[in-house]
Design a protein around this motif. Structure first.
Motif, PDB file in Angstrom:
ATOM      1  N   ALA A  22     -37.221  14.897  31.967  1.00 21.66           N
ATOM      2  CA  ALA A  22     -36.543  15.217  30.740  1.00 21.66           C
ATOM      3  C   ALA A  22     -35.112  14.181  30.860  1.00 21.66           C
ATOM      4  O   ALA A  22     -35.092  12.839  29.879  1.00 21.66           O
ATOM      5  N   LEU A  26     -34.228  10.084  29.227  1.00 19.56           N
ATOM      6  CA  LEU A  26     -32.598   9.463  29.083  1.00 19.56           C
ATOM      7  C   LEU A  26     -32.386   8.711  29.562  1.00 19.56           C
ATOM      8  O   LEU A  26     -32.371   6.836  29.131  1.00 19.56           O
ATOM      9  N   THR A  32     -34.742  12.022  23.788  1.00 16.56           N
ATOM     10  CA  THR A  32     -35.090  13.062  24.028  1.00 16.56           C
ATOM     11  C   THR A  32     -35.051  14.440  23.655  1.00 16.56           C
ATOM     12  O   THR A  32     -33.912  14.765  23.163  1.00 16.56           O
ATOM     13  N   THR A  46     -30.430  15.969  26.277  1.00 14.54           N
ATOM     14  CA  THR A  46     -31.811  15.867  25.327  1.00 14.54           C
ATOM     15  C   THR A  46     -31.655  16.814  24.072  1.00 14.54           C
ATOM     16  O   THR A  46     -30.515  17.777  23.576  1.00 14.54           O
TER      17      THR A  46
END
Length: 232
Positions: A22, A26, A32, A46
């Protein structure tokens, strides 16, 4: 006109390889979303989504929420996984069924849920996280290796089914990785593990994430399993 940012959903983004993926997505410009089981946290930036991969309704609702929040779904990464290690004679039915549910059935249902937006777009990339242990077996992990092997076979078949919609499905198979899942491994077992790795060290979550993102972005790779295992 500025091109809209691509989007990604990482299932299992609260720790380990999923969290690193994640963060990596990004960093390279993806909007995300990441899932947690409730009470957990996902990397800063996130979009957090609660999901229990043991529950079919929670999986489909979580994917729908991600699409609603992100607007579309370009990449799905499934990094959720658990272990319940013991010799088969001592392994309970629950040890078998829970590992299969979290590591195989849940990811399969997540892929199914992602198909609708990806088919509508006629584009999408799915990366499932397996394990190098599928290739050679590990004593005490009959349930774990079976679940990850099922995931690899599933990915090859799904890749064939949806190639005409430009949906790619691939697997990244990490070797021993320095995450909290390794915390319960004894020093003796860790030493034996390192002895079998040509590079003589554990991988990092960021190294696995780099391979996952590269695989997700390759537009001519599908049905492949990519080992990231220090030379094993």
């Amino acid at each position: 006109m500025v091109e809209a940012a691509r989007t990604a959903l990482v299932i299992g983004a609260s720790r380990g390889i999923g969290a690193a993926t994640a963060r990596g997505l990004l960093k390279v410009g993806y909007r995300t979303a990441g899932t947690h089981r409730g009470g957990g946290s996902v990397p800063t930036g996130t979009v957090g989504i609660e999901m229990d991969v043991r529950d079919a309704g929670s999986i489909s609702a979580g994917v729908r929420e991600a699409v609603a929040l992100l607007g579309r779904l370009d990449v799905l990464v499934v990094a959720a996984g658990i272990t319940r290690d013991k010799l088969l004679l001592r392994m309970s039915e629950q040890d078998l069924s829970e590992v299969m549910q979290v590591n195989a059935i849940g990811p399969m249902l997540a892929c199914k849920a992602a198909l609708e937006p990806m088919m509508r777009q006629r584009d999408g990339s799915i990366v499932l996280v397996s394990s190098i242990s599928v290739k050679y077996g590990v004593a005490g992990q009959c349930n774990y290796t079976a679940s990850k092997g099922a995931l690899e076979a599933f990915a090859r078949s799904m890749a064939r089914e949806y190639a005409d919609r430009n949906i790619r499905v691939n697997v990244v198979a990490p070797g021993a990785t320095d995450t909290d899942m390794m915390a319960n491994v004894s020093q003796q077992a860790r030493a034996a593990m390192l002895e079998g790795i040509p590079l003589k060290r554990l991988g990092t979550a960021d190294e696995m994430a780099s391979a996952i993102i590269h695989t997700a972005e390759n537009t001519y790779m599908s049905g492949a399993t990519i080992p990231v295992a220090g030379g094993i």
